[in-house]
Write a protein that holds these residues in place. Structure first.
Motif, PDB file in Angstrom:
ATOM      1  N   SER A 112      -4.409 -10.791  10.337  1.00 43.05           N
ATOM      2  CA  SER A 112      -4.640  -9.858   9.231  1.00 43.05           C
ATOM      3  C   SER A 112      -3.630  -8.708   9.251  1.00 43.05           C
ATOM      4  CB  SER A 112      -6.069  -9.323   9.258  1.00 43.05           C
ATOM      5  OG  SER A 112      -6.301  -8.528  10.398  1.00 43.05           O
ATOM      6  N   THR A 113      -3.254  -8.248  10.425  1.00 39.78           N
ATOM      7  CA  THR A 113      -2.245  -7.193  10.507  1.00 39.78           C
ATOM      8  C   THR A 113      -0.892  -7.699  10.023  1.00 39.78           C
ATOM      9  OG1 THR A 113      -3.384  -6.119  12.343  1.00 39.78           O
ATOM     10  CG2 THR A 113      -1.055  -5.599  12.071  1.00 39.78           C
ATOM     11  N   THR A 131      -0.332 -10.167   7.951  1.00 36.27           N
ATOM     12  CA  THR A 131      -0.451 -10.376   6.510  1.00 36.27           C
ATOM     13  C   THR A 131      -0.334  -9.058   5.755  1.00 36.27           C
ATOM     14  OG1 THR A 131      -1.878 -12.286   6.882  1.00 36.27           O
ATOM     15  CG2 THR A 131      -1.959 -11.286   4.696  1.00 36.27           C
ATOM     16  N   ARG A 132      -1.040  -8.063   6.237  1.00 30.91           N
ATOM     17  CA  ARG A 132      -1.013  -6.734   5.603  1.00 30.91           C
ATOM     18  C   ARG A 132       0.399  -6.151   5.651  1.00 30.91           C
ATOM     19  NH1 ARG A 132      -4.763  -4.988   8.396  1.00 30.91           N
ATOM     20  NH2 ARG A 132      -3.693  -3.623   9.835  1.00 30.91           N
ATOM     21  N   GLN A 133       1.079  -6.283   6.764  1.00 27.96           N
ATOM     22  CA  GLN A 133       2.424  -5.732   6.889  1.00 27.96           C
ATOM     23  C   GLN A 133       3.435  -6.463   6.014  1.00 27.96           C
ATOM     24  OE1 GLN A 133       3.005  -5.772  11.133  1.00 27.96           O
ATOM     25  NE2 GLN A 133       2.076  -3.758  11.386  1.00 27.96           N
ATOM     26  N   THR A 190       2.843  -5.217   2.322  1.00 28.50           N
ATOM     27  CA  THR A 190       2.898  -3.783   2.037  1.00 28.50           C
ATOM     28  C   THR A 190       4.338  -3.281   2.063  1.00 28.50           C
ATOM     29  OG1 THR A 190       0.748  -3.519   3.102  1.00 28.50           O
ATOM     30  CG2 THR A 190       2.048  -1.527   2.802  1.00 28.50           C
ATOM     31  N   VAL A 194      -1.612   2.415   3.895  1.00 23.51           N
ATOM     32  CA  VAL A 194      -2.398   1.178   3.859  1.00 23.51           C
ATOM     33  C   VAL A 194      -3.088   0.947   5.204  1.00 23.51           C
ATOM     34  CG1 VAL A 194      -2.237  -1.342   3.686  1.00 23.51           C
ATOM     35  CG2 VAL A 194      -1.043   0.109   2.024  1.00 23.51           C
ATOM     36  N   ASN A 195      -2.366   1.133   6.289  1.00 21.15           N
ATOM     37  CA  ASN A 195      -2.969   0.951   7.611  1.00 21.15           C
ATOM     38  C   ASN A 195      -4.078   1.958   7.879  1.00 21.15           C
ATOM     39  OD1 ASN A 195      -1.539  -1.326   8.385  1.00 21.15           O
ATOM     40  ND2 ASN A 195       0.138  -0.132   9.246  1.00 21.15           N
ATOM     41  N   TYR A 239      -7.142   0.855   5.957  1.00 19.67           N
ATOM     42  CA  TYR A 239      -7.715  -0.317   6.620  1.00 19.67           C
ATOM     43  C   TYR A 239      -8.525   0.118   7.848  1.00 19.67           C
ATOM     44  CZ  TYR A 239      -8.067  -4.817   8.979  1.00 19.67           C
ATOM     45  OH  TYR A 239      -8.542  -5.931   9.601  1.00 19.67           O
ATOM     46  N   VAL A 282      -2.566 -15.295  -1.141  1.00 18.56           N
ATOM     47  CA  VAL A 282      -1.970 -14.453  -0.105  1.00 18.56           C
ATOM     48  C   VAL A 282      -0.954 -15.260   0.681  1.00 18.56           C
ATOM     49  CG1 VAL A 282      -2.436 -13.219   2.053  1.00 18.56           C
ATOM     50  CG2 VAL A 282      -3.932 -12.894   0.086  1.00 18.56           C
ATOM     51  N   GLN A 326       3.123 -14.580   1.033  1.00 17.40           N
ATOM     52  CA  GLN A 326       3.759 -14.358   2.335  1.00 17.40           C
ATOM     53  C   GLN A 326       5.013 -15.195   2.483  1.00 17.40           C
ATOM     54  OE1 GLN A 326       1.172 -15.138   5.567  1.00 17.40           O
ATOM     55  NE2 GLN A 326       0.250 -13.135   5.520  1.00 17.40           N
TER      56      GLN A 326
END
Length: 123
Positions: free
Chosen positions: A45-46, A48-50, A53, A61-62, A65, A114, A118
């Motif tokens: 998840s980290t 993916t988020r990075q 973003t 964003v972090n 979260y 998602v 990516q």
């Protein structure tokens, strides 16, 4: 994302097992599986988020979260205590199972998008 989808299924199953079991051995083994899941979920998840973003928004964003994650854990702990006291120790896990079934159903298809984004972002 295959790992995120698998994680949702694992977490949902963990809550169901903890709601139904009376065996400390089953509960312990289930929590061990959950621990491995938590590590994998955190990494995936980290990442993916990075990937999703923009650099200029990464800190914001972090922080949101983490606020949702830690704040949700605090609220969930308080509510879980009230539920356990009123309805028994299995009640918070049963409610978490129902919530995870709903959440998994809601996010299952969007997770495919998602994964596609990516791959595009990495190219």
């Amino acid at each position: 994302m295959t790992l995120l989808r698998a994680g949702l299924v694992i977490e949902t199953t963990v809550h169901l097992i903890l709601a139904l079991t009376r065996s400390p051995w089953v509960a312990g083994a289930t929590m061990a599986v959950f621990g491995v899941h938590a590590v994998v979920w955190g990494i995936v998840s980290t990442t993916t988020r990075q990937l999703a973003t923009p650099d200029a928004l990464m800190g914001r964003v972090n922080s949101v979260y983490l606020l949702a994650s830690v704040g949700g854990a605090a609220v969930g702990s308080a509510l879980g205590g009230v539920l356990a006291q009123r309805f028994g120790l299995a009640a918070p896990f049963a409610l978490a199972f129902v919530a995870m079934v709903v959440m998994t159903a809601v996010v299952w298809r969007p997770l495919r998008n998602v994964a596609v984004r990516q791959v595009s972002a990495a190219d």
